[in-house]
Write an enzyme that holds these catalytic residues in place. Structure first.
Site, PDB file in Angstrom:
ATOM      1  N   LYS A 104      -4.579  -9.804  -7.047  1.00 26.59           N
ATOM      2  CA  LYS A 104      -5.806  -9.939  -6.264  1.00 26.59           C
ATOM      3  C   LYS A 104      -6.903  -9.014  -6.788  1.00 26.59           C
ATOM      4  O   LYS A 104      -6.615  -7.879  -7.156  1.00 26.59           O
ATOM      5  CB  LYS A 104      -5.465  -9.571  -4.810  1.00 26.59           C
ATOM      6  CG  LYS A 104      -6.539  -9.824  -3.805  1.00 26.59           C
ATOM      7  CD  LYS A 104      -6.119  -9.352  -2.418  1.00 26.59           C
ATOM      8  CE  LYS A 104      -6.184  -7.851  -2.277  1.00 26.59           C
ATOM      9  NZ  LYS A 104      -6.149  -7.350  -0.902  1.00 26.59           N
TER      10      LYS A 104
ATOM     11  N   LYS B 202       0.829  -1.214   0.000  1.00 23.45           N
ATOM     12  CA  LYS B 202       0.000   0.000   0.000  1.00 23.45           C
ATOM     13  C   LYS B 202       0.855   1.252   0.000  1.00 23.45           C
ATOM     14  O   LYS B 202       0.505   2.253  -0.618  1.00 23.45           O
ATOM     15  CB  LYS B 202      -0.945   0.014   1.210  1.00 23.45           C
ATOM     16  CG  LYS B 202      -2.130  -0.912   1.042  1.00 23.45           C
ATOM     17  CD  LYS B 202      -3.232  -0.550   2.015  1.00 23.45           C
ATOM     18  CE  LYS B 202      -4.444  -1.461   1.831  1.00 23.45           C
ATOM     19  NZ  LYS B 202      -5.487  -1.234   2.823  1.00 23.45           N
TER      20      LYS B 202
ATOM     21  N   LYS C 158     -10.844  -3.559  -4.410  1.00 22.31           N
ATOM     22  CA  LYS C 158     -11.661  -2.361  -4.616  1.00 22.31           C
ATOM     23  C   LYS C 158     -10.806  -1.160  -4.993  1.00 22.31           C
ATOM     24  O   LYS C 158     -11.313  -0.174  -5.506  1.00 22.31           O
ATOM     25  CB  LYS C 158     -12.556  -2.063  -3.402  1.00 22.31           C
ATOM     26  CG  LYS C 158     -11.891  -2.116  -2.052  1.00 22.31           C
ATOM     27  CD  LYS C 158     -12.949  -2.169  -0.930  1.00 22.31           C
ATOM     28  CE  LYS C 158     -12.395  -2.812   0.328  1.00 22.31           C
ATOM     29  NZ  LYS C 158     -13.404  -3.259   1.267  1.00 22.31           N
TER      30      LYS C 158
HETATM   31  P1  TYM Z   1     -10.661  -5.780   3.568  1.00 27.82           P
HETATM   32  O1  TYM Z   1     -11.682  -4.755   3.891  1.00 27.82           O
HETATM   33  O2  TYM Z   1      -9.587  -5.442   2.595  1.00 27.82           O
HETATM   34  O3  TYM Z   1     -11.366  -7.098   3.048  1.00 27.82           O
HETATM   35  C1  TYM Z   1     -12.418  -7.700   3.790  1.00 27.82           C
HETATM   36  C2  TYM Z   1     -12.354  -9.210   3.666  1.00 27.82           C
HETATM   37  O4  TYM Z   1     -12.429  -9.595   2.285  1.00 27.82           O
HETATM   38  C3  TYM Z   1     -11.349 -10.454   1.980  1.00 27.82           C
HETATM   39  N1  TYM Z   1     -10.934 -10.204   0.582  1.00 27.82           N
HETATM   40  C4  TYM Z   1     -10.789 -11.167  -0.321  1.00 27.82           C
HETATM   41  N2  TYM Z   1     -10.969 -12.490  -0.260  1.00 27.82           N
HETATM   42  C5  TYM Z   1     -10.736 -13.208  -1.379  1.00 27.82           C
HETATM   43  N3  TYM Z   1     -10.318 -12.654  -2.555  1.00 27.82           N
HETATM   44  C6  TYM Z   1     -10.130 -11.319  -2.662  1.00 27.82           C
HETATM   45  N4  TYM Z   1      -9.750 -10.784  -3.813  1.00 27.82           N
HETATM   46  C7  TYM Z   1     -10.355 -10.522  -1.509  1.00 27.82           C
HETATM   47  N5  TYM Z   1     -10.273  -9.182  -1.263  1.00 27.82           N
HETATM   48  C8  TYM Z   1     -10.626  -9.010   0.024  1.00 27.82           C
HETATM   49  C9  TYM Z   1     -10.256 -10.080   2.947  1.00 27.82           C
HETATM   50  O5  TYM Z   1      -9.320 -11.123   3.109  1.00 27.82           O
HETATM   51  C10 TYM Z   1     -11.043  -9.808   4.201  1.00 27.82           C
HETATM   52  O6  TYM Z   1     -11.320 -11.005   4.885  1.00 27.82           O
HETATM   53  N6  TYM Z   1      -7.588  -5.747   7.516  1.00 27.82           N
HETATM   54  C11 TYM Z   1      -8.876  -6.202   7.039  1.00 27.82           C
HETATM   55  C12 TYM Z   1     -10.047  -5.741   7.845  1.00 27.82           C
HETATM   56  C13 TYM Z   1      -9.953  -6.020   9.313  1.00 27.82           C
HETATM   57  C14 TYM Z   1     -10.129  -7.278   9.934  1.00 27.82           C
HETATM   58  C15 TYM Z   1      -9.997  -7.031  11.334  1.00 27.82           C
HETATM   59  C16 TYM Z   1     -10.390  -8.560   9.461  1.00 27.82           C
HETATM   60  C17 TYM Z   1      -9.712  -5.105  10.282  1.00 27.82           C
HETATM   61  N7  TYM Z   1      -9.758  -5.707  11.506  1.00 27.82           N
HETATM   62  C18 TYM Z   1     -10.093  -8.075  12.246  1.00 27.82           C
HETATM   63  C19 TYM Z   1     -10.479  -9.597  10.389  1.00 27.82           C
HETATM   64  C20 TYM Z   1     -10.347  -9.351  11.763  1.00 27.82           C
HETATM   65  C21 TYM Z   1      -9.060  -5.679   5.613  1.00 27.82           C
HETATM   66  O7  TYM Z   1      -8.494  -4.695   5.212  1.00 27.82           O
HETATM   67  O8  TYM Z   1      -9.997  -6.357   4.905  1.00 27.82           O
END
Ligand code: TYM
Length: 347
Positions: free
Chosen positions: A206, A123, A209
């Site tokens: 990947k 990032k 968004k």
């Molecule tokens: P975030 O908001 O980027 O994504 C949310 C969830 O979606 C999954 N994901 C995917 N899974 C499969 N293929 C993809 N292309 C893909 N893109 C996103 C992510 O793995 C995630 O599960 N850091 C985290 C948010 C967070 C969190 C937490 C998660 C903050 N605190 C505590 C679990 C527990 C994040 O940025 O996810």
């Protein structure tokens, strides 16, 4: 680093996970996270799901848009099948335990651990001098999200694996430093065909968004025609689908479409291959588009219905936050006692 002094078995099973309201939901979020959140809820496990708005602001967010995206994400959770009566659904900033424990974890996590986080490096890119301090500290707050509830299991997509390993390291170091068995060593739950949904333009990247190309992803708000068109135009090679999974080994674009099909249909990639062995993409892509539309359009429709009443969404988030706070507050208060803070305020 010290060995875990505690095993998750001694803690009651509790699931926590979160999604950032930093843009619309993608098919990756749905298959890697949301769909599996619903399965866990439906298995009758205690489930806590959080819209992590405090994480979102580690990169600039327009305030009006952030509010809108938070509500839209809440609508997405509910439309996908999260029942706010059975699961706890809330936005992070309404439960201050997260940032309080996040700060404490900033003092537990080591600079070296944080510097190894590949998501930060990705990032920040070449711009690392100019990104927020919050972006660097992000994984410590993520550990706090989870451990403020002593959550034992965290369903996520593959990209979050390293952050969950850090969460385990933080829990183990805290337990060790203070000589307690206080935090569980949380288990990541990364299972099924949808844990790494790739870009439709490049099967080695990947689906995200934040990708500048909208063609690279399916958004949960895309209409039927857009979904069909994006799958039709998805990058593939000239070969038909192979006879077995081995044949997809060096074909990332084809493998991605097979995985997406499997995850949408709740079958294994093997089952998809045995059904479509030898098929051309001219046959497979329309079948995939139909399947995606059939699975996603009821969710899209429900989301826009729910967005008609944002007061109700805010009410749901507030009620969820009160329930979340009732669990997290006493845990974080106990952390204060463990680390030697005086708590003498009467109200
Ligand atoms: P975030 O908001 O980027 O994504 C949310 C969830 O979606 C999954 N994901 C995917 N899974 C499969 N293929 C993809 N292309 C893909 N893109 C996103 C992510 O793995 C995630 O599960 N850091 C985290 C948010 C967070 C969190 C937490 C998660 C903050 N605190 C505590 C679990 C527990 C994040 O940025 O996810």
């Amino acid at each position: 680093m010290s060995e875990p002094v505690q095993t998750p078995q001694t803690f009651p099973t509790r699931i926590f996970s979160g999604i950032q309201p930093s843009g619309g939901l993608t098919l990756g979020n749905y298959l890697g996270a949301l769909k599996r959140f619903v399965q866990k809820q439906d298995e009758g496990i205690e489930t806590i799901y959080c819209i992590v708005d405090m994480h979102a602001i580690t990169v600039w967010q327009d305030p009006a848009k952030l509010r809108q995206q938070t509500r839209e994400l809440a609508a997405g959770f509910i439309a996908a099948g999260i029942d706010p009566a059975r699961s706890i659904l809330f936005n992070q900033s309404q439960v201050s335990a997260h940032v309080e424990l996040g700060w404490i974890f900033n003092t537990v996590a080591r600079m070296g651990w944080m510097s190894r986080m590949t998501q930060f490096k990705d990032k920040a890119g070449k711009n690392s001098e100019n990104v927020s301090l919050g972006l660097f500290a992000y994984p410590a707050l993520m550990a706090a999200d989870i451990l403020a509830y002593k959550a034992t299991h965290v369903p996520v997509g593959e990209d979050q694996k390293q952050h969950l390993e850090l969460t385990r390291d933080i829990a183990a170091k805290f337990n060790n430093d203070y000589g307690v068995n206080f935090f569980p060593i949380t288990e990541p739950v990364i299972e099924g065909a949808g844990t790494r949904v790739m870009s439709l333009r490049d099967g080695t990247k990947k689906m995200s968004k934040s990708d500048p190309s909208d063609q690279s992803r399916i958004n949960l708000t895309d209409d039927t025609d857009t979904i069909a068109k994006k799958f039709r135009k998805a990058k593939t090679d000239a070969e038909p689908l192979p006879e077995d999974l081995e044949g997809l080994k060096d074909r990332p674009d084809a493998r991605n479409l097979v995985n997406i099909y499997a995850a949408l249909a709740d079958i294994t990639p093997e089952a998809v291959i045995s059904q479509y062995a030898g098929a051309q993409f001219g046959t497979f892509k329309p079948a995939l588009a139909d399947l995606a539309v059939a699975k996603l359009s009821p969710i899209t429709r429900k989301m826009s219905e729910l967005m008609q009443d944002t007061t109700e969404i805010d009410r749901i988030l507030g009620a969820g936050a009160a329930r979340a706070n009732a669990i997290a507050r006493p845990i974080v208060d106990e952390v204060y006692d463990i680390i030697g803070m005086i708590r003498s305020r009467q109200i």
